[in-house]
Write a protein that holds these residues in place. Structure first.
Motif, PDB file in Angstrom:
ATOM      1  N   TYR A  12      -3.860   1.497   8.846  1.00 29.65           N
ATOM      2  CA  TYR A  12      -4.837   2.542   9.156  1.00 29.65           C
ATOM      3  C   TYR A  12      -5.398   3.112   7.855  1.00 29.65           C
ATOM      4  O   TYR A  12      -4.656   3.663   7.032  1.00 29.65           O
ATOM      5  CB  TYR A  12      -4.188   3.660   9.977  1.00 29.65           C
ATOM      6  CG  TYR A  12      -5.138   4.801  10.288  1.00 29.65           C
ATOM      7  CD1 TYR A  12      -6.174   4.638  11.199  1.00 29.65           C
ATOM      8  CD2 TYR A  12      -5.009   6.027   9.640  1.00 29.65           C
ATOM      9  CE1 TYR A  12      -7.056   5.666  11.476  1.00 29.65           C
ATOM     10  CE2 TYR A  12      -5.887   7.066   9.905  1.00 29.65           C
ATOM     11  CZ  TYR A  12      -6.906   6.886  10.821  1.00 29.65           C
ATOM     12  OH  TYR A  12      -7.785   7.906  11.084  1.00 29.65           O
ATOM     13  N   ASN A  13      -6.679   2.929   7.657  1.00 33.11           N
ATOM     14  CA  ASN A  13      -7.381   3.453   6.477  1.00 33.11           C
ATOM     15  C   ASN A  13      -6.682   3.040   5.169  1.00 33.11           C
ATOM     16  O   ASN A  13      -6.379   3.881   4.322  1.00 33.11           O
ATOM     17  CB  ASN A  13      -7.499   4.977   6.549  1.00 33.11           C
ATOM     18  CG  ASN A  13      -8.479   5.436   7.614  1.00 33.11           C
ATOM     19  OD1 ASN A  13      -9.171   4.627   8.234  1.00 33.11           O
ATOM     20  ND2 ASN A  13      -8.547   6.738   7.838  1.00 33.11           N
ATOM     21  N   GLU A  14      -6.481   1.743   5.001  1.00 31.00           N
ATOM     22  CA  GLU A  14      -5.831   1.232   3.794  1.00 31.00           C
ATOM     23  C   GLU A  14      -6.768   0.305   3.020  1.00 31.00           C
ATOM     24  O   GLU A  14      -6.337  -0.706   2.453  1.00 31.00           O
ATOM     25  CB  GLU A  14      -4.539   0.496   4.165  1.00 31.00           C
ATOM     26  CG  GLU A  14      -3.470   1.335   4.813  1.00 31.00           C
ATOM     27  CD  GLU A  14      -2.812   2.329   3.858  1.00 31.00           C
ATOM     28  OE1 GLU A  14      -3.179   2.344   2.662  1.00 31.00           O
ATOM     29  OE2 GLU A  14      -1.939   3.081   4.310  1.00 31.00           O
ATOM     30  N   GLU A  15      -8.061   0.623   2.986  1.00 28.42           N
ATOM     31  CA  GLU A  15      -9.033  -0.263   2.353  1.00 28.42           C
ATOM     32  C   GLU A  15      -8.738  -0.519   0.863  1.00 28.42           C
ATOM     33  O   GLU A  15      -9.058  -1.577   0.337  1.00 28.42           O
ATOM     34  CB  GLU A  15     -10.449   0.289   2.508  1.00 28.42           C
ATOM     35  CG  GLU A  15     -10.683   1.616   1.822  1.00 28.42           C
ATOM     36  CD  GLU A  15     -12.124   2.133   1.982  1.00 28.42           C
ATOM     37  OE1 GLU A  15     -12.876   1.510   2.746  1.00 28.42           O
ATOM     38  OE2 GLU A  15     -12.457   3.149   1.347  1.00 28.42           O
ATOM     39  N   ASN A  44      -4.833  -3.480  13.039  1.00 28.32           N
ATOM     40  CA  ASN A  44      -5.732  -2.449  12.532  1.00 28.32           C
ATOM     41  C   ASN A  44      -5.875  -1.368  13.604  1.00 28.32           C
ATOM     42  O   ASN A  44      -6.498  -1.577  14.648  1.00 28.32           O
ATOM     43  CB  ASN A  44      -7.095  -3.059  12.190  1.00 28.32           C
ATOM     44  CG  ASN A  44      -8.117  -2.000  11.861  1.00 28.32           C
ATOM     45  OD1 ASN A  44      -7.818  -0.982  11.241  1.00 28.32           O
ATOM     46  ND2 ASN A  44      -9.356  -2.225  12.293  1.00 28.32           N
ATOM     47  N   SER A  47      -9.061   1.916  12.192  1.00 28.89           N
ATOM     48  CA  SER A  47      -9.365   2.500  10.877  1.00 28.89           C
ATOM     49  C   SER A  47     -10.815   2.960  10.796  1.00 28.89           C
ATOM     50  O   SER A  47     -11.727   2.289  11.287  1.00 28.89           O
ATOM     51  CB  SER A  47      -9.094   1.482   9.762  1.00 28.89           C
ATOM     52  OG  SER A  47      -7.733   1.135   9.702  1.00 28.89           O
ATOM     53  N   ARG A  48     -11.013   4.093  10.141  1.00 29.91           N
ATOM     54  CA  ARG A  48     -12.366   4.639   9.974  1.00 29.91           C
ATOM     55  C   ARG A  48     -13.026   4.177   8.683  1.00 29.91           C
ATOM     56  O   ARG A  48     -14.211   4.439   8.463  1.00 29.91           O
ATOM     57  CB  ARG A  48     -12.316   6.164  10.011  1.00 29.91           C
ATOM     58  CG  ARG A  48     -11.892   6.732  11.368  1.00 29.91           C
ATOM     59  CD  ARG A  48     -11.771   8.233  11.310  1.00 29.91           C
ATOM     60  NE  ARG A  48     -10.692   8.628  10.400  1.00 29.91           N
ATOM     61  CZ  ARG A  48     -10.429   9.889  10.052  1.00 29.91           C
ATOM     62  NH1 ARG A  48     -11.174  10.865  10.524  1.00 29.91           N
ATOM     63  NH2 ARG A  48      -9.436  10.169   9.222  1.00 29.91           N
ATOM     64  N   ASP A  49     -12.257   3.510   7.832  1.00 25.63           N
ATOM     65  CA  ASP A  49     -12.829   2.991   6.589  1.00 25.63           C
ATOM     66  C   ASP A  49     -13.080   1.480   6.748  1.00 25.63           C
ATOM     67  O   ASP A  49     -13.275   1.000   7.863  1.00 25.63           O
ATOM     68  CB  ASP A  49     -11.907   3.305   5.401  1.00 25.63           C
ATOM     69  CG  ASP A  49     -10.548   2.617   5.512  1.00 25.63           C
ATOM     70  OD1 ASP A  49     -10.339   1.857   6.487  1.00 25.63           O
ATOM     71  OD2 ASP A  49      -9.701   2.831   4.624  1.00 25.63           O
ATOM     72  N   THR A  51     -11.006  -1.031   6.334  1.00 22.08           N
ATOM     73  CA  THR A  51      -9.797  -1.835   6.511  1.00 22.08           C
ATOM     74  C   THR A  51     -10.031  -3.010   7.454  1.00 22.08           C
ATOM     75  O   THR A  51      -9.681  -4.162   7.153  1.00 22.08           O
ATOM     76  CB  THR A  51      -8.645  -0.964   7.050  1.00 22.08           C
ATOM     77  OG1 THR A  51      -8.327   0.045   6.083  1.00 22.08           O
ATOM     78  CG2 THR A  51      -7.407  -1.805   7.326  1.00 22.08           C
ATOM     79  N   ASN A  72      -7.789   3.578  17.837  1.00 17.85           N
ATOM     80  CA  ASN A  72      -6.750   4.385  17.198  1.00 17.85           C
ATOM     81  C   ASN A  72      -5.786   4.960  18.228  1.00 17.85           C
ATOM     82  O   ASN A  72      -6.175   5.675  19.134  1.00 17.85           O
ATOM     83  CB  ASN A  72      -7.386   5.523  16.388  1.00 17.85           C
ATOM     84  CG  ASN A  72      -6.339   6.367  15.696  1.00 17.85           C
ATOM     85  OD1 ASN A  72      -6.107   7.503  16.060  1.00 17.85           O
ATOM     86  ND2 ASN A  72      -5.687   5.803  14.697  1.00 17.85           N
ATOM     87  N   GLY A 211      -4.673   5.323  -0.644  1.00 18.16           N
ATOM     88  CA  GLY A 211      -4.736   5.878   0.705  1.00 18.16           C
ATOM     89  C   GLY A 211      -4.198   7.289   0.752  1.00 18.16           C
ATOM     90  O   GLY A 211      -4.024   7.962  -0.263  1.00 18.16           O
ATOM     91  N   SER A 214      -1.238  10.239   6.766  1.00 20.07           N
ATOM     92  CA  SER A 214      -2.055  10.685   7.898  1.00 20.07           C
ATOM     93  C   SER A 214      -1.507  11.937   8.586  1.00 20.07           C
ATOM     94  O   SER A 214      -2.233  12.631   9.281  1.00 20.07           O
ATOM     95  CB  SER A 214      -2.190   9.555   8.929  1.00 20.07           C
ATOM     96  OG  SER A 214      -0.922   9.137   9.372  1.00 20.07           O
TER      97      SER A 214
END
Length: 246
Positions: A12-15, A44, A47-49, A51, A72, A211, A214
């Protein structure tokens, strides 16, 4: 050819580290498990980014990589989804870790070497690089579990565990529905109560460099209270659940 090992991880959001993490764990499968049929399953979690985009872009580079996208639903939900995918593809062993690059793949061997002695093996963050508040809550939860279940597990929610696939299938069948906030705690309790030797093997836990966490402070306290209530309710069903694991 059956799948010997599936490594599963929620993301999650780990771009910032996703591509590196996939490479690190894919390299482990190619070197330490060369000649074996293995998979890396990444879920996944909405994710909002970037990822999800990164995972789709790099997937052709890694034949063993399975990417699953879901709306999510939280870390626990993503972990269970990954577990179910590993069971679905018939993995003999399932190893779960996180995608935040706080563990070193080489430590997997410490658990793997014990696989014939137990169907469920945990790592233990002897030196844990997390915020003080999070460490404090973890200690409260550890002793709460001891008081409620008479079970002392050093690191019950650790995302560094090796489970035999057939045993994991049974554990998932006994997991409460809807999925608890922290399903790994419930799974660890059931495994311990069913007679498995968890070993609690010391492993390296690195400081998080990319990151963001959360769940923070008061929200963390809130979800811990939620988990404690879920654990209290589960106590009434535990004996029945354990019998079905044997």
């Amino acid at each position: 050819m059956s799948i010997k090992l599936a490594i599963v991880m929620p993301a999650y959001n780990e771009e910032e580290c996703m591509a590196d993490v996939v490479k690190i764990w894919s390299d482990l499968l190619d070197t330490e498990f060369a000649g074996e049929n293995t998979r890396l399953i990444v879920v996944n979690d909405g994710s909002r980014d970037n990822t999800g985009k990164i995972l789709d872009e790099i997937q052709p580079q890694y034949p063993k990589l399975i990417v699953v996208h879901q709306p999510n639903g939280g870390h626990g939900n993503a972990v269970v989804h990954a577990y179910r995918k590993a069971v679905e593809i018939g993995a003999e062993y399932v190893f779960q870790t996180d995608s935040d690059d706080q563990f070193i793949p080489e430590d997997v061997k410490k658990l793997w070497d014990k696989r014939t002695q137990s169907d469920f093996i945990l790592g233990y963050r002897q030196v844990r690089h997390d915020a003080v508040f999070r460490l404090f809550i973890t200690r409260i939860l550890r002793w709460s579990m001891f008081l409620v279940y008479g079970t002392f597990i050093l690191d019950s929610n650790i995302p560094f565990r090796l489970i035999k696939g057939s045993f994991l299938k049974k554990l998932l069948e006994q997991l409460p529905s809807p999925t608890p906030f922290a399903p790994n705690i419930f799974i660890a309790i059931m495994a311990k109560k069913s007679g498995q030797e968890l070993f609690n093997i010391p492993i390296v836990h690195k400081e998080r460099l990319t990151g963001e966490v959360s769940i923070r402070k008061m929200k963390l306290l809130k979800v811990c209270w939620q988990s404690f209530k879920e654990l209290l309710n589960f106590r009434l069903e535990l004996n029945t659940k354990i019998k079905k694991l044997k």
